[in-house]
Scaffold this motif. Structure first.
Motif, PDB file in Angstrom:
ATOM      1  N   VAL A 188     -43.058 -18.456  12.616  1.00  0.00           N
ATOM      2  CA  VAL A 188     -41.917 -18.921  12.071  1.00  0.00           C
ATOM      3  C   VAL A 188     -41.727 -19.626  10.649  1.00  0.00           C
ATOM      4  CG1 VAL A 188     -42.071 -21.002  13.289  1.00  0.00           C
ATOM      5  CG2 VAL A 188     -39.789 -20.225  12.849  1.00  0.00           C
ATOM      6  N   ASN A 189     -40.719 -19.335   9.854  1.00  0.00           N
ATOM      7  CA  ASN A 189     -40.874 -19.865   8.659  1.00  0.00           C
ATOM      8  C   ASN A 189     -40.615 -21.377   8.788  1.00  0.00           C
ATOM      9  OD1 ASN A 189     -38.913 -20.590   5.877  1.00  0.00           O
ATOM     10  ND2 ASN A 189     -41.200 -19.860   5.414  1.00  0.00           N
ATOM     11  N   LEU A 190     -41.466 -22.296   7.855  1.00  0.00           N
ATOM     12  CA  LEU A 190     -40.808 -23.695   7.924  1.00  0.00           C
ATOM     13  C   LEU A 190     -40.138 -23.817   6.689  1.00  0.00           C
ATOM     14  CD1 LEU A 190     -41.182 -26.595   8.972  1.00  0.00           C
ATOM     15  CD2 LEU A 190     -43.498 -26.851   7.673  1.00  0.00           C
ATOM     16  N   LEU A 191     -40.935 -23.652   5.390  1.00  0.00           N
ATOM     17  CA  LEU A 191     -40.397 -23.743   4.092  1.00  0.00           C
ATOM     18  C   LEU A 191     -40.802 -22.891   2.906  1.00  0.00           C
ATOM     19  CD1 LEU A 191     -42.222 -25.598   2.462  1.00  0.00           C
ATOM     20  CD2 LEU A 191     -41.399 -27.346   4.065  1.00  0.00           C
ATOM     21  N   SER A 192     -40.064 -22.732   1.962  1.00  0.00           N
ATOM     22  CA  SER A 192     -40.867 -22.047   0.872  1.00  0.00           C
ATOM     23  C   SER A 192     -40.859 -23.202  -0.351  1.00  0.00           C
ATOM     24  CB  SER A 192     -40.046 -20.766   0.255  1.00  0.00           C
ATOM     25  OG  SER A 192     -40.168 -19.872   1.030  1.00  0.00           O
ATOM     26  N   ARG A 193     -41.861 -23.102  -1.164  1.00  0.00           N
ATOM     27  CA  ARG A 193     -42.009 -24.011  -2.322  1.00  0.00           C
ATOM     28  C   ARG A 193     -42.742 -23.509  -3.609  1.00  0.00           C
ATOM     29  NH1 ARG A 193     -46.598 -27.585   1.220  1.00  0.00           N
ATOM     30  NH2 ARG A 193     -48.139 -26.021   0.945  1.00  0.00           N
ATOM     31  N   PRO A 194     -42.248 -24.241  -4.737  1.00  0.00           N
ATOM     32  CA  PRO A 194     -43.055 -23.631  -5.892  1.00  0.00           C
ATOM     33  C   PRO A 194     -44.884 -23.793  -5.934  1.00  0.00           C
ATOM     34  CG  PRO A 194     -41.014 -24.913  -6.470  1.00  0.00           C
ATOM     35  CD  PRO A 194     -41.589 -25.078  -5.068  1.00  0.00           C
ATOM     36  N   ALA A 195     -45.278 -23.233  -6.298  1.00  0.00           N
ATOM     37  CA  ALA A 195     -46.953 -23.261  -6.420  1.00  0.00           C
ATOM     38  C   ALA A 195     -47.451 -22.770  -8.033  1.00  0.00           C
ATOM     39  CB  ALA A 195     -47.456 -22.824  -5.307  1.00  0.00           C
ATOM     40  N   GLY A 196     -48.358 -23.461  -8.584  1.00  0.00           N
ATOM     41  CA  GLY A 196     -48.452 -23.148  -9.695  1.00  0.00           C
ATOM     42  C   GLY A 196     -49.559 -23.921 -10.367  1.00  0.00           C
ATOM     43  N   LEU A 197     -49.606 -24.213 -11.733  1.00  0.00           N
ATOM     44  CA  LEU A 197     -50.554 -24.997 -12.386  1.00  0.00           C
ATOM     45  C   LEU A 197     -50.476 -26.472 -12.579  1.00  0.00           C
ATOM     46  CD1 LEU A 197     -51.752 -22.260 -14.931  1.00  0.00           C
ATOM     47  CD2 LEU A 197     -52.866 -22.479 -12.752  1.00  0.00           C
ATOM     48  N   TYR A 198     -51.435 -27.274 -12.371  1.00  0.00           N
ATOM     49  CA  TYR A 198     -51.278 -28.661 -12.991  1.00  0.00           C
ATOM     50  C   TYR A 198     -51.605 -28.682 -14.237  1.00  0.00           C
ATOM     51  CZ  TYR A 198     -50.643 -29.824  -7.840  1.00  0.00           C
ATOM     52  OH  TYR A 198     -50.286 -29.956  -6.738  1.00  0.00           O
ATOM     53  N   VAL A 199     -51.259 -29.221 -15.247  1.00  0.00           N
ATOM     54  CA  VAL A 199     -51.797 -29.244 -16.598  1.00  0.00           C
ATOM     55  C   VAL A 199     -51.352 -30.713 -17.261  1.00  0.00           C
ATOM     56  CG1 VAL A 199     -51.361 -26.761 -17.087  1.00  0.00           C
ATOM     57  CG2 VAL A 199     -49.659 -28.370 -17.804  1.00  0.00           C
ATOM     58  N   GLN A 200     -52.124 -31.226 -18.107  1.00  0.00           N
ATOM     59  CA  GLN A 200     -52.257 -32.451 -18.602  1.00  0.00           C
ATOM     60  C   GLN A 200     -50.965 -32.697 -19.510  1.00  0.00           C
ATOM     61  OE1 GLN A 200     -55.671 -33.374 -21.038  1.00  0.00           O
ATOM     62  NE2 GLN A 200     -57.065 -33.019 -19.386  1.00  0.00           N
ATOM     63  N   ARG A 201     -50.279 -33.803 -19.318  1.00  0.00           N
ATOM     64  CA  ARG A 201     -48.991 -34.128 -19.944  1.00  0.00           C
ATOM     65  C   ARG A 201     -48.922 -33.448 -21.292  1.00  0.00           C
ATOM     66  NH1 ARG A 201     -44.852 -37.760 -18.967  1.00  0.00           N
ATOM     67  NH2 ARG A 201     -45.530 -37.191 -16.977  1.00  0.00           N
ATOM     68  N   GLY A 202     -47.888 -32.585 -21.784  1.00  0.00           N
ATOM     69  CA  GLY A 202     -47.685 -31.844 -22.776  1.00  0.00           C
ATOM     70  C   GLY A 202     -48.366 -30.524 -22.931  1.00  0.00           C
ATOM     71  N   ASN A 203     -49.151 -30.280 -22.010  1.00  0.00           N
ATOM     72  CA  ASN A 203     -49.769 -29.066 -21.887  1.00  0.00           C
ATOM     73  C   ASN A 203     -50.406 -28.537 -23.176  1.00  0.00           C
ATOM     74  OD1 ASN A 203     -50.607 -26.502 -20.820  1.00  0.00           O
ATOM     75  ND2 ASN A 203     -48.675 -25.815 -20.880  1.00  0.00           N
ATOM     76  N   PRO A 204     -51.575 -29.566 -23.503  1.00  0.00           N
ATOM     77  CA  PRO A 204     -52.302 -29.244 -24.878  1.00  0.00           C
ATOM     78  C   PRO A 204     -52.935 -28.054 -24.832  1.00  0.00           C
ATOM     79  CG  PRO A 204     -53.338 -30.943 -23.347  1.00  0.00           C
ATOM     80  CD  PRO A 204     -52.088 -30.786 -22.684  1.00  0.00           C
ATOM     81  N   GLN A 205     -53.426 -27.327 -23.618  1.00  0.00           N
ATOM     82  CA  GLN A 205     -54.184 -26.368 -23.586  1.00  0.00           C
ATOM     83  C   GLN A 205     -53.099 -25.034 -23.690  1.00  0.00           C
ATOM     84  OE1 GLN A 205     -57.361 -25.802 -23.924  1.00  0.00           O
ATOM     85  NE2 GLN A 205     -58.098 -27.897 -23.570  1.00  0.00           N
ATOM     86  N   VAL A 282     -47.704 -38.005  -8.441  1.00  0.00           N
ATOM     87  CA  VAL A 282     -48.976 -38.465  -9.362  1.00  0.00           C
ATOM     88  C   VAL A 282     -48.291 -38.935 -10.605  1.00  0.00           C
ATOM     89  CG1 VAL A 282     -51.003 -37.735 -10.427  1.00  0.00           C
ATOM     90  CG2 VAL A 282     -50.576 -36.985  -8.216  1.00  0.00           C
ATOM     91  N   GLY A 283     -47.484 -38.148 -11.081  1.00  0.00           N
ATOM     92  CA  GLY A 283     -46.886 -38.388 -12.323  1.00  0.00           C
ATOM     93  C   GLY A 283     -48.156 -38.184 -13.677  1.00  0.00           C
ATOM     94  N   GLN A 284     -47.551 -38.194 -14.840  1.00  0.00           N
ATOM     95  CA  GLN A 284     -48.650 -38.213 -15.962  1.00  0.00           C
ATOM     96  C   GLN A 284     -49.126 -36.648 -15.935  1.00  0.00           C
ATOM     97  OE1 GLN A 284     -48.635 -40.168 -18.587  1.00  0.00           O
ATOM     98  NE2 GLN A 284     -46.825 -41.210 -17.267  1.00  0.00           N
ATOM     99  N   VAL A 285     -48.520 -35.943 -15.238  1.00  0.00           N
ATOM    100  CA  VAL A 285     -48.927 -34.299 -15.240  1.00  0.00           C
ATOM    101  C   VAL A 285     -47.815 -33.652 -15.305  1.00  0.00           C
ATOM    102  CG1 VAL A 285     -49.121 -34.483 -12.741  1.00  0.00           C
ATOM    103  CG2 VAL A 285     -50.588 -32.768 -14.102  1.00  0.00           C
ATOM    104  N   ASP A 286     -47.982 -32.396 -15.956  1.00  0.00           N
ATOM    105  CA  ASP A 286     -46.883 -31.348 -15.920  1.00  0.00           C
ATOM    106  C   ASP A 286     -47.322 -30.047 -14.783  1.00  0.00           C
ATOM    107  OD1 ASP A 286     -45.609 -32.830 -17.855  1.00  0.00           O
ATOM    108  OD2 ASP A 286     -46.277 -31.537 -19.438  1.00  0.00           O
ATOM    109  N   PHE A 287     -46.358 -29.481 -14.471  1.00  0.00           N
ATOM    110  CA  PHE A 287     -46.491 -28.376 -13.497  1.00  0.00           C
ATOM    111  C   PHE A 287     -45.818 -26.974 -14.207  1.00  0.00           C
ATOM    112  CE2 PHE A 287     -44.615 -26.260  -9.891  1.00  0.00           C
ATOM    113  CZ  PHE A 287     -45.696 -25.892  -9.111  1.00  0.00           C
ATOM    114  N   ILE A 288     -46.376 -26.008 -14.163  1.00  0.00           N
ATOM    115  CA  ILE A 288     -46.065 -24.849 -14.625  1.00  0.00           C
ATOM    116  C   ILE A 288     -45.972 -23.861 -13.220  1.00  0.00           C
ATOM    117  CG2 ILE A 288     -46.551 -22.801 -15.972  1.00  0.00           C
ATOM    118  CD1 ILE A 288     -46.491 -25.609 -17.481  1.00  0.00           C
TER     119      ILE A 288
END
Length: 343
Positions: A188-205, A282-288
């Motif tokens: 049975v489904n509980l939920l759906s949610r976004p998943a992806g990459l954690y990158v440093q603030r501003g995504n310098p890479q 956590v903060g101080q981290v961007d999410f893609i």
């Protein structure tokens, strides 16, 4: 007043010279009284001594005592064997020994082991205790793949899973069918949610897609084997032909989304894989965001399970439960409570 001495499960295992897994089994069966302090289970010294006295009293010639290494079947719930997980947590403290069933006495609640880490499981456990008085949910914070394996072994009752099959793009069902072969169950489904990459603030890479993980000298904060996030990463690396050896830190493991996000936030890693909620906390981290992952529940159909399975389905399909989940940004509850597969 002098505070009574108490022990962690690890300390109990050393005192009794048994494994932590056996300690969890004793707690689960009610043989050893425990209570929760935060996310840790503790046992008072008086309850430890009471358990030892009961074990000695039950020993008789020609009969092996219900020692920790050889617990008797009496009081064991159907489908439970030695529990193999990382931690076991009750939805509410257990301050007294469960009542024994019998004439004029209340039957002891049945313990149900629920695996997974998401906060939605905390909400579900609270609703279960509110609406189903004859069960007591216990939580094991193991990953998706380990949870399914523990269910196959009879060590867990309700498993949460978010495992991507890269070849089909399907979540969970390909793994469930293979691991729970020969079993009867409901998904049975509980939920759906976004998943992806954690990158440093501003995504310098400048990391935007899975293929960017092939950039040289990237430092990775990785999850443990068997977790949904680790499977997602490994499948994407396989599909895009990116060797894991090229990622610095691939072999090092964190045991939670928060742990991975924290490594990226602190600058110890350039990238990690996980869910959006941890990045916000956590903060101080961007999410893609790169995928919308389906987070499902698996429940075994076997003798004695029908009543609580129906209770869980009613909870999942209730407006009250969905409303609580919707309070968390990023949670999609459009299919919450939908039966996806039955075997």
């Amino acid at each position: 007043m002098t505070e009574e001495q108490s022990y962690t499960t690890e300390e109990i295992s050393k005192l009794l010279k048994i494994s932590k897994l056996t300690v969890y089994d004793l707690i689960k069966k009610g043989d050893l009284v425990a209570y929760r302090v935060g996310k840790q289970m503790r046992i008072d010294a008086t309850d430890l001594e009471a358990y030892k006295r009961r074990s000695k009293q039950l020993q008789s010639p020609g009969q092996r005592s219900p020692s920790p290494n050889h617990p008797q079947a009496t009081g064991t719930q159907p489908g439970h064997v030695d529990f193999q997980g990382t931690s076991l947590q009750s939805a509410s403290p257990t301050g007294s020994t469960p009542a024994m069933s019998g004439h004029g006495m209340t039957a002891a609640p049945r313990h149900l082991v629920i695996t997974g880490q998401d906060v939605s499981l905390d909400i579900l456990m609270r609703h279960m205790e509110k609406h189903t008085r004859d069960i007591r949910p216990l939580r094991s914070f193991m990953g998706s793949l380990d949870g399914l394996i523990s269910m196959y072994r009879g060590e867990s009752d309700l498993v949460s899973t978010h495992l991507l099959d890269g070849d089909t793009g399907e979540y969970n069902l390909p793994y469930i069918r293979k691991i729970l072969t020969g079993r009867s169950y409901v998904v049975v489904n509980l939920l759906s949610r976004p998943a992806g990459l954690y990158v440093q603030r501003g995504n310098p890479q400048n990391l935007q897609t899975w293929t960017d993980l092939g950039k040289p000298e990237l430092r990775l904060a990785n999850r443990e084997k068997g977790s949904g996030a680790r499977v997602l990463l490994d499948e994407q690396l396989r599909l895009h032909g990116i060797p894991s050896a090229g990622l610095i830190g691939y072999e090092a493991e964190e045991t939670s989304h928060m742990g991975v996000a924290a490594k990226v936030s602190s600058g110890e890693a350039d990238v990690g894989v996980g869910i959006e909620k941890a990045a916000r906390l956590v903060g101080q981290v961007d999410f893609i965001p790169l995928v919308q992952e389906r987070y499902d529940l698996v429940m075994l159909r076997k003798q004695g399970n029908a009543a609580w399975i129906q209770s869980v389905l009613r909870i999942l399909q209730s407006p009250e439960f969905r409303q609580e989940l919707q309070s968390f940004e990023g949670y999609d509850v459009s299919r919450t409570g939908e039966i996806l597969y039955e075997a």
